[in-house]
Design an enzyme around this catalytic site. Structure first.
Site, PDB file in Angstrom:
ATOM      1  N   GLU A 135       0.816  -1.219   0.000  1.00 27.27           N
ATOM      2  CA  GLU A 135       0.000   0.000   0.000  1.00 27.27           C
ATOM      3  C   GLU A 135       0.850   1.269   0.000  1.00 27.27           C
ATOM      4  O   GLU A 135       0.361   2.355   0.314  1.00 27.27           O
ATOM      5  CB  GLU A 135      -0.908   0.023   1.240  1.00 27.27           C
ATOM      6  CG  GLU A 135      -1.813  -1.171   1.387  1.00 27.27           C
ATOM      7  CD  GLU A 135      -2.947  -1.194   0.360  1.00 27.27           C
ATOM      8  OE1 GLU A 135      -2.949  -0.333  -0.545  1.00 27.27           O
ATOM      9  OE2 GLU A 135      -3.811  -2.070   0.467  1.00 27.27           O
ATOM     10  N   HIS A 177      -2.925   2.327   8.719  1.00 28.66           N
ATOM     11  CA  HIS A 177      -3.941   1.582   7.963  1.00 28.66           C
ATOM     12  C   HIS A 177      -4.124   0.237   8.656  1.00 28.66           C
ATOM     13  O   HIS A 177      -3.174  -0.537   8.777  1.00 28.66           O
ATOM     14  CB  HIS A 177      -3.491   1.388   6.518  1.00 28.66           C
ATOM     15  CG  HIS A 177      -4.347   0.407   5.761  1.00 28.66           C
ATOM     16  ND1 HIS A 177      -5.716   0.471   5.744  1.00 28.66           N
ATOM     17  CD2 HIS A 177      -4.007  -0.668   4.989  1.00 28.66           C
ATOM     18  CE1 HIS A 177      -6.187  -0.521   4.996  1.00 28.66           C
ATOM     19  NE2 HIS A 177      -5.164  -1.228   4.535  1.00 28.66           N
ATOM     20  N   HIS A 184      -7.138  -3.081   9.941  1.00 33.52           N
ATOM     21  CA  HIS A 184      -8.388  -3.809   9.670  1.00 33.52           C
ATOM     22  C   HIS A 184      -9.122  -4.058  10.984  1.00 33.52           C
ATOM     23  O   HIS A 184      -9.628  -5.150  11.216  1.00 33.52           O
ATOM     24  CB  HIS A 184      -8.092  -5.137   8.961  1.00 33.52           C
ATOM     25  CG  HIS A 184      -7.349  -4.975   7.680  1.00 33.52           C
ATOM     26  ND1 HIS A 184      -6.543  -5.959   7.157  1.00 33.52           N
ATOM     27  CD2 HIS A 184      -7.271  -3.927   6.812  1.00 33.52           C
ATOM     28  CE1 HIS A 184      -5.999  -5.535   6.024  1.00 33.52           C
ATOM     29  NE2 HIS A 184      -6.427  -4.303   5.794  1.00 33.52           N
TER      30      HIS A 184
END
Length: 764
Positions: free
Chosen positions: A93, A112, A114
């Site tokens: 990413e 970033h 989850h």
């Protein structure tokens, strides 16, 4: 705070170590809180001063992450391998991270993940409205949904870039996870945690009573969002207004004072008895190894004052204040007592007062020891006179012998008055005659009076912002150019009616002042600090003094060099010898008595100096009135003679200058590594470290001066206190004087301590 010096080899082993370390620390924090699992997600931190960022490697266990495992990527999303890394590939990413950094100058860290509750909303593709003012204050008006695109693709990177341009700080990526950004690593982690907290609340609200979720009023939302945008603009300005820092490669060897000292010691040089005055000082050389690039320094200083303040984090400032409260109790007790008998509780105008003055018991070489037994590296050096180092024993022993023979003062002629004048002429041939006085302030008063008497003219011009002591005539345009009589409380208007100031470096304005004065009877003298106002805080171009000399000759004015700081500190020939410009009168102080009291005097051309004749000669009106019962006392004259002899024998000014070079270059390396807007430069052993730039404000921008003067001065005080709490004494947190006692070991120790202070600055 008792800092442990850092191993220099460790610092240079990994490039961009601070940014890489931030990434590792962020990963450790999020692992501990349960926001990261195994290899999912990615974390990055901007590398200050570069178009680079540090990011977690691809498919690598966070629990095993080391500093050398972190990858460096440029703002095009391309991996930048280096010898210090482990050779791992960056996160897939990295293009997304690069787009965010390009789009948002205020962002210095990205997370970033989850995480489960926010990811649930990612599957619902449901944005989070403004539920609380805290959410809006830190995350934005709403937590928006970023359109779906496959992981690691340019499509996803572009979708993210479009959304982050809104100025919000948290986003949900459809069918993927979340992105949180921050002005620093701690804020990015905080924003990510706040997003999860808000996600839980929103999901519970949705499931408990569908359609009944209430948001905060629009007015409150806009106020909170306004604060967020103000913070973002402030941080962004620190990048957009900045200039590229001075680059100091990690492997570069710093200049060595030890090497110069060893070379001088091995030379065992002796002066020739019939050597012409000035030859020896030229052979010994000067403290300035390379004159600073003045245009570049001023560009950096202007950039510093154009940006918001970068000071200590609040928690760090509290730690600094706690140091004084717990470690300096004896100093506080005695200075509190002093307030009842001494105005302000302290006598010396160089003593810092924040949070309270320190009381010093002992001084030795490069160190000071306070009443509580705390030891400090001494870069104040009494304001500059102790070029040999504090309490220098070889001089003390010889002075003690003189005092044993005749006492400190006799009121009659003593041989060391002549010896001092002779040794000054030996190294400064333009000082054909010398008159000893009590201080630099008295010497400036005498020089101005003598210039008026010699020329028959009355006007005097100084450079705005310069400090020439506290006499009535010279407290004009003091420290801040263009302020005229702002600091002249208690001084009659008549005392300054024939003083004028010219803006620093502005030769055109100086010439206009000389022309104006010609209509008022002419200019008696132009007085300058030869390296620039406030000991070079506003450094002058290399050829400035030569141009001033030409203007003085053109208009029949005397040129006065105020060498209270630069005399002997720049070399035995002083600033006049270094610049190759001969003044008509030279004011000396500080070092001329080796740090002993009654340090001051004026010297110069024999015909001009004739007006300073003294004694009971019966010729009333033949000479100007100057005096002082303790002027030219045996104690001070002998101390000055012995100190100058020792400076010549050891070449202390040059050694001190190389110590200043080492300190400055090391500070520039630290400033670069932390991405700070601070400016470090030096003129030999006069070292400047500007963190606030308050001394660069002036009346050409009066609104900025009035708006920012107090805040920038406060920051300078706080940084000075932080340096002290880490064992370094400076002059007002912005200037340092090095001495022969500052070995490479002392300087390296100081740099390790500065490293610790810079790590406490907001946004680092």
């Amino acid at each position: 705070m008792d800092p442990t010096p850092m191993d220099p080899t460790e610092e240079s082993a990994v490039q961009h170590r601070p940014s890489r370390q931030h990434v590792v620390d962020m990963c450790a924090t999020m692992l501990a809180r349960g926001y990261l699992k195994a290899t999912e997600g990615n974390v990055s931190v901007r590398v200050p001063g570069h178009r680079l960022y540090a990011v977690t490697p691809s498919n690598y266990d966070y629990d095993r992450m080391r500093v050398e495992d972190i990858c460096i990527v440029d703002f095009d999303g391309k991996h930048v391998p280096d010898d210090s890394g482990a050779g791992l590939k960056p996160s897939i990413e990295c293009g997304m991270h690069a787009n965010i950094y390009r789009e948002r100058p205020d962002v210095n860290a990205i997370v970033h993940t989850h995480q489960p509750y926010a990811s649930a909303l990612a599957f619902l593709r449901k944005p989070i409205p403004a539920l609380t003012d805290e959410q809006v204050r830190f995350l934005g008006r709403e937590v928006a949904i970023i359109d779906y695109a496959p992981s690691g693709t340019g499509f996803l990177a572009r979708n993210v870039q479009k959304k982050v341009s809104s100025g919000d700080n948290a986003f949900i990526i459809a069918n993927h996870g979340v992105v949180a950004v921050g002005t620093d690593p701690d804020r990015a982690v905080f924003n990510m945690a706040l997003l999860e907290k808000v996600s839980i609340a929103y999901l519970l609200a949705l499931t408990s009573e569908a359609g009944k979720v209430h948001t905060i009023p629009t007015a409150i939302r806009e106020i909170a969002f306004g604060k967020l945008r103000a913070d973002e603009k402030r941080i962004a300005a620190q990048l957009t207004e900045a200039v590229e820092p001075v680059r100091v490669p990690a492997g570069e060897q710093l200049p060595s004072a030890d090497a110069v000292a060893a070379e001088i010691g091995a030379a065992s040089r002796t002066a020739e008895p019939d050597e012409a005055p000035g030859v020896e000082s030229a052979r010994l050389g000067y403290a300035i190894s390379a004159y600073p690039d003045v245009d570049d320094v001023l560009r950096r200083l202007r950039a510093l004052t154009a940006q918001p303040l970068r000071g200590l984090r609040h928690d760090a400032l509290l730690d600094v204040l706690n140091y004084f409260d717990t470690k300096c109790r004896a100093s506080k007790e005695i200075t509190d007592r002093a307030r009842s008998r001494i105005p302000g509780g302290v006598q010396h105008n160089l003593a810092f007062n924040y949070p309270f003055p320190l009381a010093v018991d002992r001084a030795e070489g490069a160190y000071l020891v306070d009443r509580d037994g705390n030891t400090y590296i001494d870069f104040l050096q009494a304001g500059g006179p102790t070029i040999l180092g504090s309490n220098y024993a070889p001089v003390n022993e010889r002075v003690a012998e003189v005092v044993r023979q005749c006492g400190p003062v006799t009121g009659l002629f003593h041989e060391y008055e002549l010896k001092l004048a002779e040794i000054i002429h030996r190294f400064m041939p333009h000082v054909q005659m010398y008159r000893s006085l009590g201080s630099g302030t008295e010497a400036v008063m005498a020089a101005v009076r003598g210039a008026r008497a010699f020329t028959g003219k009355k006007m005097v011009i100084k450079v705005g912002g310069a400090y020439h002591g506290w006499s009535d005539t010279m407290v004009y345009g003091l420290r801040v150019p263009g302020t005229y009589r702002m600091n002249a409380k208690g001084i009659p208007f008549g005392a300054t009616s024939r003083t004028r100031e010219s803006f620093p470096h502005d030769l055109g304005q100086l010439k206009r002042k000389l022309i104006e004065n010609r209509l008022r009877g002419g200019t008696a003298a132009v007085i300058v600090e030869p390296v620039g106002p406030e000991s070079g805080t506003r450094p002058v171009p290399r050829d400035f003094n030569a141009h001033v000399r030409q203007l003085c000759d053109e208009f029949g004015a005397l040129l006065i060099f105020d060498e209270v700081v630069t005399g002997f500190r720049l070399g035995l020939g002083g600033a006049a010898g270094y610049f190759g410009v001969t003044p008509d009168l030279t004011v000396l102080g500080k070092a001329v008595s080796g740090g002993y009291p009654m340090a001051g005097g004026v010297g110069g051309r024999a015909d001009v100096m004739a007006v300073f004749g003294s004694g009971l000669d019966g010729r009333s009106g033949a000479h100007i009135q100057v005096g002082g019962t303790l002027s030219a006392n045996p104690l001070s004259c002998a101390a000055g003679y012995f100190a100058i002899e020792e400076m010549a024998r050891t070449n202390a000014p040059v050694i001190a200058g190389r110590a200043g070079d080492r300190l400055t270059r090391g500070l520039q390396r630290l400033i670069d590594s932390y991405g700070l807007p601070y400016v470090a430069y030096n003129q030999g052993s006069i070292v400047h470290l500007e963190c606030s730039g308050v001394m660069l404000l002036d009346m050409r921008n009066p609104v900025k001066l009035l708006r920012e003067n107090k805040a920038r001065k406060r920051l300078m005080e706080q940084m000075g206190a932080a340096y002290t709490a880490h064992g370094i004494i400076t002059l007002a947190g912005s200037r340092m004087y090095t001495s022969m006692a500052d070995t490479d070991e002392v300087i390296d120790d100081a740099l390790a301590r500065f490293d610790q202070v810079f790590a406490l600055v907001e946004g680092v």
